[in-house]
Design a protein around this motif. Structure first.
Motif, PDB file in Angstrom:
ATOM      1  N   UNK A 256       0.819  -1.222   0.000  1.00 45.62           N
ATOM      2  CA  UNK A 256       0.000   0.000   0.000  1.00 45.62           C
ATOM      3  C   UNK A 256       0.847   1.264   0.000  1.00 45.62           C
ATOM      4  N   UNK A 257       2.147   1.100   0.175  1.00 45.07           N
ATOM      5  CA  UNK A 257       3.050   2.237  -0.037  1.00 45.07           C
ATOM      6  C   UNK A 257       3.735   2.103  -1.397  1.00 45.07           C
ATOM      7  N   UNK A 258       4.444   0.978  -1.614  1.00 44.36           N
ATOM      8  CA  UNK A 258       5.283   0.952  -2.820  1.00 44.36           C
ATOM      9  C   UNK A 258       4.497   0.720  -4.116  1.00 44.36           C
ATOM     10  N   UNK A 259       3.227   0.276  -4.022  1.00 39.75           N
ATOM     11  CA  UNK A 259       2.425   0.141  -5.246  1.00 39.75           C
ATOM     12  C   UNK A 259       1.516   1.350  -5.474  1.00 39.75           C
ATOM     13  N   UNK A 260       1.602   2.319  -4.575  1.00 38.20           N
ATOM     14  CA  UNK A 260       0.842   3.559  -4.786  1.00 38.20           C
ATOM     15  C   UNK A 260       1.520   4.349  -5.920  1.00 38.20           C
ATOM     16  N   UNK A 261       0.737   5.153  -6.643  1.00 36.13           N
ATOM     17  CA  UNK A 261       1.347   6.019  -7.664  1.00 36.13           C
ATOM     18  C   UNK A 261       2.221   7.076  -6.996  1.00 36.13           C
ATOM     19  N   UNK A 262       1.959   7.301  -5.694  1.00 34.85           N
ATOM     20  CA  UNK A 262       2.694   8.337  -4.959  1.00 34.85           C
ATOM     21  C   UNK A 262       3.197   7.758  -3.639  1.00 34.85           C
ATOM     22  N   UNK A 263       4.213   6.918  -3.706  1.00 37.72           N
ATOM     23  CA  UNK A 263       4.652   6.201  -2.499  1.00 37.72           C
ATOM     24  C   UNK A 263       5.151   7.121  -1.374  1.00 37.72           C
ATOM     25  N   UNK A 264       5.840   8.190  -1.724  1.00 41.24           N
ATOM     26  CA  UNK A 264       6.365   9.083  -0.681  1.00 41.24           C
ATOM     27  C   UNK A 264       5.216   9.764   0.047  1.00 41.24           C
ATOM     28  N   UNK A 265       4.265  10.275  -0.723  1.00 37.83           N
ATOM     29  CA  UNK A 265       3.126  10.974  -0.113  1.00 37.83           C
ATOM     30  C   UNK A 265       2.294   9.999   0.718  1.00 37.83           C
ATOM     31  N   UNK A 266       2.203   8.765   0.247  1.00 31.01           N
ATOM     32  CA  UNK A 266       1.433   7.756   0.999  1.00 31.01           C
ATOM     33  C   UNK A 266       2.150   7.434   2.316  1.00 31.01           C
ATOM     34  N   UNK A 267       3.448   7.263   2.262  1.00 28.14           N
ATOM     35  CA  UNK A 267       4.204   6.987   3.498  1.00 28.14           C
ATOM     36  C   UNK A 267       4.036   8.153   4.472  1.00 28.14           C
TER      37      UNK A 267
END
Ligand code: R5P
Length: 293
Positions: A256-267
């Motif tokens: 759910x972090x690294x497969x997001x289109x925006x991993x940094x913003x998700x983290x």
């Protein structure tokens, strides 16, 4: 045993009462541990919030190069400053994480199956304690398969790792596995998390489900919640929020972090929920604001 049936006592998790053996340490159940264990746990769990954002990218140990983790050398340097803990294999760490990285390390030390096996529950301890010491691991992570064919060997693995870790004050993270045929109910997670804690794990990783607060109440060590399969960001943030509301001490999230289109913003959005008590709605707003600038 039919004559005992009427004697069954209803369970009481005392949900309104906080953990009673807190002592003077910020990590649940760890007040009586040795200095080195406490030091490493403090590297993992922020002493101010008492919680942690672990970033799990150890999937390659049985899944190979899953989507989003094809190039650890590119992804990890971008993400590492946005989380508290890097959870990975020694191969990934030594090749793709610079040793000047000041993040805590959760070192994956069990292995043995791959996606081509129907039954993933047969593992062994793949990393010696000496190598965990060389890598300055803050904890060692072992998969535990309760109710699966490999239950006995996974409990043996967990016990071996805890015994070795206790000699050198390295905590163990017991990872509750959910196989294809294993139910994801509160009854199952109550059983599995409690077994793992009673065997001596210092941290238990599990999944969010209904009655999560009862699972937390009955587990005398901190629980961190795995993300599981990729969800829409709104749902993943909701799951993170409900986990924290239910008493989790953090998230150990991968896809759910690294497969997001925006991993940094998700983290970062997960971090707001974990450390700054954001609601899921506030975290989503924060995420949306960040990706729309
Ligand atoms: C799986 O066995 C690994 O331990 C992963 O670290 C774990 O499942 C967390 O990653 P995700 O959030 O993708 O489920």
């Amino acid at each position: 045993m039919a004559d005992l049936e009427g004697l069954k006592v209803e369970k009481n998790y005392h949900l309104n009462e906080p953990f009673a053996a807190k002592g003077d340490f910020h990590v649940k159940g760890m007040a009586n541990q040795e200095w080195g264990i406490k030091k490493r746990l403090s590297n993992i769990f922020n002493p101010q919030s008492g919680s942690t954002v672990m970033f799990a990218f150890d999937h390659g140990y049985f899944m190979g190069s899953v989507s989003g983790l094809e190039r650890l050398d590119i992804l990890i340097p971008k993400l590492r400053d946005h989380v508290d803990v890097l959870m990975a294999t020694r191969g990934a760490l030594r090749t793709c994480v610079q040793p000047d990285c000041r993040k805590a390390i959760a070192l994956r030390v069990s292995a043995g199956s791959s996606m081509v096996n129907d039954d993933l529950s047969h593992e062994l301890v793949s990393v010696d304690i000496e190598d965990a010491i060389r890598m300055n691991a803050d904890c060692m992570a072992v998969q535990v398969f309760i109710g699966a064919d490999g239950q006995l060997e996974s409990i043996e693995n967990l016990s071996k790792v805890i015994n070795a870790g206790m000699r050198y004050s390295i905590p163990t993270l017991g990872v509750v596995a959910v196989g294809k045929n294993m139910e994801r109910t509160d009854q199952y997670f109550k059983l599995a998390t409690r077994i793992v804690a009673e065997l001596g794990a210092h941290i238990v990783k599990t999944y969010y489900c209904d009655k999560f607060e009862e699972i937390v109440a009955a587990c005398p060590v901190p629980i961190v919640v795995a993300g599981g399969k990729k969800l829409a960001e709104k749902e993943a943030l909701e799951m993170a929020y409900k986990s924290m509301q239910g008493g989790a001490r953090g998230l150990d999230m991968g896809r759910n972090i690294f497969q997001s289109f925006h991993p940094i913003e998700m983290a970062d959005a997960i971090g707001k929920i974990v450390h700054q008590k954001f609601t899921d709605k506030e975290a989503l707003e924060y995420y949306n604001d960040r990706i729309n600038v």
